[in-house]
Design an enzyme around this catalytic site. Structure first.
Site, PDB file in Angstrom:
ATOM      1  N   HIS A 116       0.845  -1.206   0.000  1.00 34.93           N
ATOM      2  CA  HIS A 116       0.000   0.000   0.000  1.00 34.93           C
ATOM      3  C   HIS A 116       0.879   1.255   0.000  1.00 34.93           C
ATOM      4  CE1 HIS A 116      -2.792   3.125   1.314  1.00 34.93           C
ATOM      5  NE2 HIS A 116      -2.022   3.334   2.364  1.00 34.93           N
ATOM      6  N   ASP A 122       5.977  21.278 -26.817  1.00 33.51           N
ATOM      7  CA  ASP A 122       5.984  19.924 -26.242  1.00 33.51           C
ATOM      8  C   ASP A 122       7.018  19.910 -25.122  1.00 33.51           C
ATOM      9  OD1 ASP A 122       6.014  17.027 -25.809  1.00 33.51           O
ATOM     10  OD2 ASP A 122       5.085  16.887 -27.779  1.00 33.51           O
ATOM     11  N   TRP A 135       7.306   0.126   3.854  1.00 34.48           N
ATOM     12  CA  TRP A 135       7.788   0.770   2.615  1.00 34.48           C
ATOM     13  C   TRP A 135       9.210   1.268   2.785  1.00 34.48           C
ATOM     14  CZ3 TRP A 135       8.763   5.907   0.685  1.00 34.48           C
ATOM     15  CH2 TRP A 135       8.802   6.892   1.672  1.00 34.48           C
ATOM     16  N   SER A 168      12.688   6.038 -14.158  1.00 27.04           N
ATOM     17  CA  SER A 168      11.598   6.799 -14.746  1.00 27.04           C
ATOM     18  C   SER A 168      11.554   8.209 -14.162  1.00 27.04           C
ATOM     19  CB  SER A 168      10.286   6.061 -14.494  1.00 27.04           C
ATOM     20  OG  SER A 168       9.201   6.928 -14.620  1.00 27.04           O
ATOM     21  N   SER A 169      11.715   8.305 -12.842  1.00 29.42           N
ATOM     22  CA  SER A 169      11.661   9.624 -12.209  1.00 29.42           C
ATOM     23  C   SER A 169      12.795  10.510 -12.694  1.00 29.42           C
ATOM     24  CB  SER A 169      11.787   9.496 -10.692  1.00 29.42           C
ATOM     25  OG  SER A 169      10.660   8.876 -10.167  1.00 29.42           O
ATOM     26  N   HIS A 184      13.246  12.002   3.266  1.00 32.12           N
ATOM     27  CA  HIS A 184      12.624  13.279   3.604  1.00 32.12           C
ATOM     28  C   HIS A 184      12.444  14.196   2.406  1.00 32.12           C
ATOM     29  CE1 HIS A 184      10.594  15.960   6.228  1.00 32.12           C
ATOM     30  NE2 HIS A 184      11.112  16.891   5.458  1.00 32.12           N
ATOM     31  N   GLU A 243      11.860  13.168  -0.363  1.00 32.77           N
ATOM     32  CA  GLU A 243      10.741  12.512  -1.039  1.00 32.77           C
ATOM     33  C   GLU A 243       9.393  13.057  -0.571  1.00 32.77           C
ATOM     34  OE1 GLU A 243      10.320  10.488  -3.507  1.00 32.77           O
ATOM     35  OE2 GLU A 243       8.220   9.961  -3.162  1.00 32.77           O
ATOM     36  N   TYR A 249       8.760  15.983   0.263  1.00 32.04           N
ATOM     37  CA  TYR A 249       8.541  17.264  -0.410  1.00 32.04           C
ATOM     38  C   TYR A 249       8.340  17.079  -1.895  1.00 32.04           C
ATOM     39  CZ  TYR A 249       8.860  19.488   3.936  1.00 32.04           C
ATOM     40  OH  TYR A 249       8.559  19.849   5.214  1.00 32.04           O
ATOM     41  N   SER A 263      -1.458  27.042  -5.508  1.00 34.15           N
ATOM     42  CA  SER A 263      -1.126  28.435  -5.805  1.00 34.15           C
ATOM     43  C   SER A 263      -1.655  28.866  -7.169  1.00 34.15           C
ATOM     44  CB  SER A 263       0.386  28.643  -5.772  1.00 34.15           C
ATOM     45  OG  SER A 263       0.906  28.208  -4.550  1.00 34.15           O
ATOM     46  N   HIS A 319      15.339  13.258  11.769  1.00 38.33           N
ATOM     47  CA  HIS A 319      14.130  13.245  12.605  1.00 38.33           C
ATOM     48  C   HIS A 319      13.364  11.940  12.469  1.00 38.33           C
ATOM     49  CE1 HIS A 319      11.891  15.578   9.170  1.00 38.33           C
ATOM     50  NE2 HIS A 319      11.833  14.292   8.950  1.00 38.33           N
ATOM     51  N   HIS A 320      13.727  11.120  11.498  1.00 33.57           N
ATOM     52  CA  HIS A 320      13.113   9.789  11.406  1.00 33.57           C
ATOM     53  C   HIS A 320      13.858   8.773  12.256  1.00 33.57           C
ATOM     54  CE1 HIS A 320      10.392  10.937   8.133  1.00 33.57           C
ATOM     55  NE2 HIS A 320      11.396  11.695   7.721  1.00 33.57           N
ATOM     56  N   THR A 375       6.992  27.172   5.198  1.00 30.82           N
ATOM     57  CA  THR A 375       5.659  26.601   5.004  1.00 30.82           C
ATOM     58  C   THR A 375       4.607  27.582   5.513  1.00 30.82           C
ATOM     59  OG1 THR A 375       6.684  24.464   5.427  1.00 30.82           O
ATOM     60  CG2 THR A 375       4.298  24.507   5.286  1.00 30.82           C
ATOM     61  N   LYS A 418       3.902  30.223   3.070  1.00 32.22           N
ATOM     62  CA  LYS A 418       2.972  29.783   2.016  1.00 32.22           C
ATOM     63  C   LYS A 418       1.526  29.843   2.492  1.00 32.22           C
ATOM     64  CE  LYS A 418       5.941  26.889  -0.753  1.00 32.22           C
ATOM     65  NZ  LYS A 418       5.520  27.136  -2.142  1.00 32.22           N
ATOM     66  N   ARG A 477       1.895   0.970  14.953  1.00 27.51           N
ATOM     67  CA  ARG A 477       1.517   0.800  13.546  1.00 27.51           C
ATOM     68  C   ARG A 477       2.054  -0.525  13.025  1.00 27.51           C
ATOM     69  NH1 ARG A 477       5.763   4.711  10.240  1.00 27.51           N
ATOM     70  NH2 ARG A 477       4.752   3.823   8.403  1.00 27.51           N
TER      71      ARG A 477
HETATM   72  C1  HEM Z   1      -8.232   6.772   2.266  1.00 27.00           C
HETATM   73  C2  HEM Z   1      -7.164   6.317   1.790  1.00 27.00           C
HETATM   74  C3  HEM Z   1      -6.145   5.634   2.664  1.00 27.00           C
HETATM   75  C4  HEM Z   1      -6.345   4.830   3.751  1.00 27.00           C
HETATM   76  C5  HEM Z   1      -7.653   4.386   4.380  1.00 27.00           C
HETATM   77  C6  HEM Z   1      -5.034   4.449   4.219  1.00 27.00           C
HETATM   78  C7  HEM Z   1      -4.793   3.634   5.292  1.00 27.00           C
HETATM   79  C8  HEM Z   1      -3.563   3.205   5.701  1.00 27.00           C
HETATM   80  C9  HEM Z   1      -3.300   2.270   6.723  1.00 27.00           C
HETATM   81  C10 HEM Z   1      -4.378   1.597   7.561  1.00 27.00           C
HETATM   82  C11 HEM Z   1      -1.957   2.103   6.817  1.00 27.00           C
HETATM   83  C12 HEM Z   1      -1.222   1.124   7.716  1.00 27.00           C
HETATM   84  C13 HEM Z   1      -0.837   1.709   8.987  1.00 27.00           C
HETATM   85  C14 HEM Z   1      -0.078   0.709   9.779  1.00 27.00           C
HETATM   86  O1  HEM Z   1      -0.616  -0.330  10.161  1.00 27.00           O
HETATM   87  O2  HEM Z   1       1.074   1.015  10.038  1.00 27.00           O
HETATM   88  C15 HEM Z   1      -1.358   2.954   5.862  1.00 27.00           C
HETATM   89  C16 HEM Z   1       0.000   3.100   5.661  1.00 27.00           C
HETATM   90  C17 HEM Z   1       0.580   3.961   4.740  1.00 27.00           C
HETATM   91  N1  HEM Z   1      -0.086   4.774   3.835  1.00 27.00           N
HETATM   92 FE1  HEM Z   1      -2.081   4.894   3.647  1.00 27.00          FE
HETATM   93  N2  HEM Z   1      -4.097   5.036   3.423  1.00 27.00           N
HETATM   94  C18 HEM Z   1      -4.738   5.774   2.459  1.00 27.00           C
HETATM   95  C19 HEM Z   1      -4.172   6.535   1.470  1.00 27.00           C
HETATM   96  C20 HEM Z   1      -2.821   6.756   1.321  1.00 27.00           C
HETATM   97  C21 HEM Z   1      -2.242   7.628   0.334  1.00 27.00           C
HETATM   98  C22 HEM Z   1      -3.001   8.440  -0.723  1.00 27.00           C
HETATM   99  C23 HEM Z   1      -0.933   7.608   0.509  1.00 27.00           C
HETATM  100  C24 HEM Z   1      -0.023   8.442  -0.352  1.00 27.00           C
HETATM  101  C25 HEM Z   1       1.216   8.419  -0.413  1.00 27.00           C
HETATM  102  C26 HEM Z   1      -0.642   6.699   1.616  1.00 27.00           C
HETATM  103  C27 HEM Z   1       0.600   6.387   2.123  1.00 27.00           C
HETATM  104  C28 HEM Z   1       0.857   5.475   3.119  1.00 27.00           C
HETATM  105  C29 HEM Z   1       2.173   5.093   3.563  1.00 27.00           C
HETATM  106  C30 HEM Z   1       3.500   5.635   3.039  1.00 27.00           C
HETATM  107  C31 HEM Z   1       1.996   4.148   4.570  1.00 27.00           C
HETATM  108  C32 HEM Z   1       3.092   3.488   5.378  1.00 27.00           C
HETATM  109  C33 HEM Z   1       3.292   2.107   4.940  1.00 27.00           C
HETATM  110  C34 HEM Z   1       4.235   1.452   5.882  1.00 27.00           C
HETATM  111  O3  HEM Z   1       3.962   1.466   7.087  1.00 27.00           O
HETATM  112  O4  HEM Z   1       5.255   0.929   5.400  1.00 27.00           O
HETATM  113  N3  HEM Z   1      -1.831   6.210   2.081  1.00 27.00           N
HETATM  114  N4  HEM Z   1      -2.356   3.619   5.170  1.00 27.00           N
HETATM  115 CU   LIG Z   2      11.128  13.605   7.267  1.00 23.72          CU
END
Ligand code: HEM
Ligand SMILES: [Cu+2]
Length: 541
Positions: free
Chosen positions: A77, A106, A142, A169-170, A253, A255, A257, A268, A302-303, A328, A331, A450
């Site tokens: 996810h 283009d 992740w 790609s990026s 970090h 990332e 931003y 804006s 800070h992480h 910030t 802004k 988490r």
């Molecule tokens: C409504 C939509 C979303 C829901 C309900 C949701 C829900 C969750 C949940 C439940 C977790 C796991 C937390 C855990 O157990 O540690 C999670 C992790 C995460 N989500 Fe989302 N999320 C949503 C959208 C997004 C979006 C749009 C992003 C955009 C980048 C995102 C980025 C992340 C990241 C980076 C993690 C951490 C994964 C990890 O712990 O390795 N999520 N999310």
């Molecule tokens: Cu950070």
């Protein structure tokens, strides 16, 4: 130089049709469309995974998934939302809109642009296939921390290769954006008068070029530790797993931003249009963007407060992190000052933009709280962190993408979306987003960790609320999909070339839908200057 090229534009390419149009695409609009649809698809794949997580967490105990699979769900996810949905969506917008807004025909490197996009589907496929290999997908989060990421099965190798492709790609996408912005602006549009979205895209592209190789290096070191006998991160061989964390977050970090700056750019663009006032503090916006980008390289620690570091290092990272609140804040102040005494109307793009300002600020404040080292040692790895980063990523990055979609859909499709349905999508998302993620602050403060599929009984109520919120939020995004399809198929009727009264940037000078080729001759000086004056960017000449 510009005038000489005018003569070369006759008899340009006849457009390919069918699959060839997309596979061989070199047109920035086609490639932009590909990116946007890819991101949309990944948003739903990642979203379904989020709902699978929330379903499991609806009640304590194990209901649906084995813990190993639960971990794979959170990992995929995260990776899919970050690298598959948010980042490609911004690149798609940059592709579609930068040439139009800058008056260029283009992107600078059309064929490389094709390659940047077509690396993404194989990368996504690797991630999804990894669910099927022995041991399943990567499950270490992740962030891919060793030692777990060194010990786990081949799902991790697939994730590593996927990240290599995504990084390539990026980098190529960024080279394109930088070259386009620096070299292809219409005559009469100096850097400090170009649309703010171009500025944030430019700075984001520099960030990506700086840190994508760092991530690629980190995962390559993981790979060689796993298979080729190195010991970068293996304590048993004299290596250090904490080294990985340093490298990862030196990428990580900036990332965040990379996912936030383009959102700032979009907001804006939109707020001045619907406030019918020039953007307040244009130049300070540019400087704030650059300062945030520079500071983002100096705060990765800070992480890692909980890992253990000297007190001086803690103070360094803590204060520099807090310093980011200054640009910030500039802004947020400028956005509010732009709205101040404007004649505002609240069409869907504006609603999402204001929603962004309000909720991103909430996420910013919880970030500020987490930056306090002694607080963070308590909150690290709790649901407070999950609440914090979803406020900046969902209500931040994602809401800005919704705003951009409604704002530019008329230009992309030639049709107006249904305003009532757009507003419904906004209010529905706003409500359920907060129902989902606000209680997570409380859960985290109460100590819920988490990345765990089960929890102690006292966390039950807030988890049930969060899960219901997530399901409803998800449903609302199906409605968004429906809105987009409805608009593509005719919406509520044809859109004028300038559907928004206050739209003064160059994309509103071309017809809707934007023809396949635009600005083959650059816009004339008078048009450019009229637009700049209307945006409050007086011409000095
Ligand atoms: C409504 C939509 C979303 C829901 C309900 C949701 C829900 C969750 C949940 C439940 C977790 C796991 C937390 C855990 O157990 O540690 C999670 C992790 C995460 N989500 Fe989302 N999320 C949503 C959208 C997004 C979006 C749009 C992003 C955009 C980048 C995102 C980025 C992340 C990241 C980076 C993690 C951490 C994964 C990890 O712990 O390795 N999520 N999310
Ligand atoms: Cu950070």
């Amino acid at each position: 130089m510009m005038i000489a090229t005018e003569h070369l534009n006759h008899g340009h390419d006849a457009m390919d049709h069918g699959w060839r149009r997309w596979l061989y695409a070199t047109n920035h609009k086609d490639i932009g469309t590909l990116y946007l649809f890819f991101a949309l698809a990944m948003f739903f794949v990642g979203g379904i995974m989020a709902l699978c997580i929330r379903a499991e967490l609806f009640q304590p105990g194990l209901q649906y998934w084995q813990p190993e699979f639960f971990n794979q769900l959170t990992t995929l996810h995260g990776i899919i939302m970050v690298f598959g949905a948010i980042m490609p969506a911004f690149t798609g917008l940059a592709n579609w809109m930068l040439p139009l807004m800058l008056g260029a025909p283009d992107m600078a490197f059309a064929r490389m642009n094709n390659w940047s996009f077509w690396l993404l589907p194989p990368a996504a496929a690797l991630l999804l296939i990894s669910l099927l290999v022995p041991g399943g997908a990567a499950g270490g989060g992740w962030t891919l921390y060793p030692p777990l990421s060194i010990q786990s099965g081949m799902g991790m190798d697939l994730a590593i290769f996927s990240i290599h492709l995504l990084g390539l790609s990026s980098i190529m996408g960024s080279i394109n954006i930088i070259t386009t912005v620096l070299n292809m602006r219409a005559p009469g549009m100096p850097l400090l008068k170009m649309p703010l979205f171009a500025w944030t895209s430019l700075v984001t592209a520099y960030l990506l070029i700086a840190v994508a190789p760092v991530l690629a290096g980190a995962v390559t070191m993981l790979l060689t530790d796993r298979h080729f006998g190195t010991h970068f991160f293996k304590a048993a061989g004299g290596g250090d797993p904490v080294l990985f964390q340093h490298i990862f977050w030196f990428f990580g970090h900036p990332e965040v931003y990379i996912m936030a700056l383009p959102a700032f750019g979009i907001v804006s663009q939109i707020i001045p249009v619907f406030a019918r006032k020039p953007l307040f503090g244009y130049v300070s916006m540019v400087y704030a963007t650059c300062s945030i980008a520079i500071l983002s390289f100096m705060v990765w620690g800070h992480h890692m407060f909980a890992v253990g570091m000297p007190a001086t290092a803690q103070l360094f990272f803590m204060f520099l992190t807090m310093l980011i609140a200054v640009p910030t804040g500039v802004k947020v102040f400028n956005w509010i000052a732009t709205m101040w005494q404007g004649s505002m109307t609240f069409e869907t793009p504006m609603l999402f933009a204001i929603g962004f300002v309000c909720l991103f600020t909430v996420g910013g404040f919880s970030g500020l709280i987490l930056s306090i080292a002694p607080v963070d040692t308590q909150m690290q790895d709790t649901y407070y962190v999950v609440a914090h980063f979803h406020y900046v990523l969902v209500a931040g990055a994602l809401f800005s993408l919704f705003a951009a979609t409604y704002y530019w859909l008329p230009k992309w499709t030639g049709f107006m979306y249904h305003e009532g349905r757009g507003k419904f999508h906004f209010w529905w998302s706003m409500l359920w987003f907060n129902v989902t993620f606000f209680p997570m602050h409380f859960l985290g403060l109460a100590g819920m960790p988490r990345r765990i599929p089960d929890y102690a009984l006292q966390f039950t109520d807030f988890n049930a609320i969060a899960s219901i919120g997530a399901m409803c939020f998800g449903l609302g995004q199906v409605f968004f999909l429906f809105n987009v399809i409805h608009t593509i198929r005719g919406g509520v009727g044809p859109a004028p070339s300038r559907p928004w009264e206050g739209g003064n940037t160059l994309e509103w000078e071309v017809p809707s839908p934007a023809p396949h080729h635009t600005w083959e001759t650059p816009p004339d000086l008078a048009t450019v200057q009229r637009g700049l004056r209307a945006q409050g960017l007086e011409n000095d000449e």
